[in-house]
Design an enzyme around this catalytic site. Sequence first.
Site, PDB file in Angstrom:
ATOM      1  CB  ALA A  72      33.887  32.420 -65.327  1.00  0.00           C
ATOM      2  CE1 TYR A  73      33.841  31.959 -56.690  1.00  0.00           C
ATOM      3  CE2 TYR A  73      36.184  31.421 -56.640  1.00  0.00           C
ATOM      4  CZ  TYR A  73      35.025  31.749 -55.975  1.00  0.00           C
ATOM      5  OH  TYR A  73      35.024  31.891 -54.618  1.00  0.00           O
ATOM      6  CB  ALA A  74      39.699  33.626 -60.990  1.00  0.00           C
ATOM      7  CB  SER A 132      33.135  36.883 -60.575  1.00  0.00           C
ATOM      8  OG  SER A 132      33.384  35.794 -59.705  1.00  0.00           O
TER       9      SER A 132
END
Length: 279
Positions: free
Chosen positions: A154-156, A158
Amino acid sequence: MKPFVLITGASSGIGLDCARLLVDEGYRVIGTVRRQEDGLRIRAMLGEDFTPLLLDVTDSAALDGAVGQIGALVGDAGLAALVNNAGIASPNGPLLLQPLEEIRGMFEVNLFGLLAVIQAFAPLLGARQGSARPGRLINISSVSGRVATPLTGAYAASKHAVEAFSDTLRVELGIYGIEVVAIEPGPIRTPIWDKARPDPRYQGTDYEAALHALLDLARLNARKGAPVARVSQAVLHALRTPRPKPRYPLNPMWHLAALLPTRWIDRILARKLALPPRI
């Protein structure tokens, strides 16, 4: 008059160090914080050239008020730069199991909050015809905007989206002379991971061991990562050089990922996280 720079997420880490460096280098810094006590603490630390701004980048109503407040402060001089640093890096988990609401929340801060700030403050950067003093837009991205590590999808995702926004804005804002820069740090030396614990929601799943390995890797990176000053220096260079680079990759993995076959990168990451590489 000293030029003004707006930094989001200035209460700690990269944002705080950027504020410190820019104040030392002769800028007036407006830094967003989410708690009033943080603003008072940083003001006491950095002096009168730092102005705290109480703001949550996901709060559109508060953002409207902040534009008027900052516009009155900077006047006709406008902003020399907007440094989009506010963001979150957790919670993490396997995309197969992570709640969608959690993933949406990460995008709300890291992507939509970033764009909302850009849209709100673009006029103060000179995004209008006839502007004589275009400022610079500096987005703090990540090496994860190039390499997606398992269990932090999810972070990557974004940060991949931040890269796409930066590329698009670089051309769209070019008509006003506004330079757009993405800065991509890798792991930064910080004690934030010392107290982190495995997420109990994923205990007993096929990813439990990998999440323990991810936490161990994060702690190692936190001890051996780059100093936060490396990011601040890149921001200063992007702000001062006549023609900044479109992106500043600050971790060797960015370049390695461009050279190695994708399957090799997959195997390297799977091995680091104790995931069976059935690929």
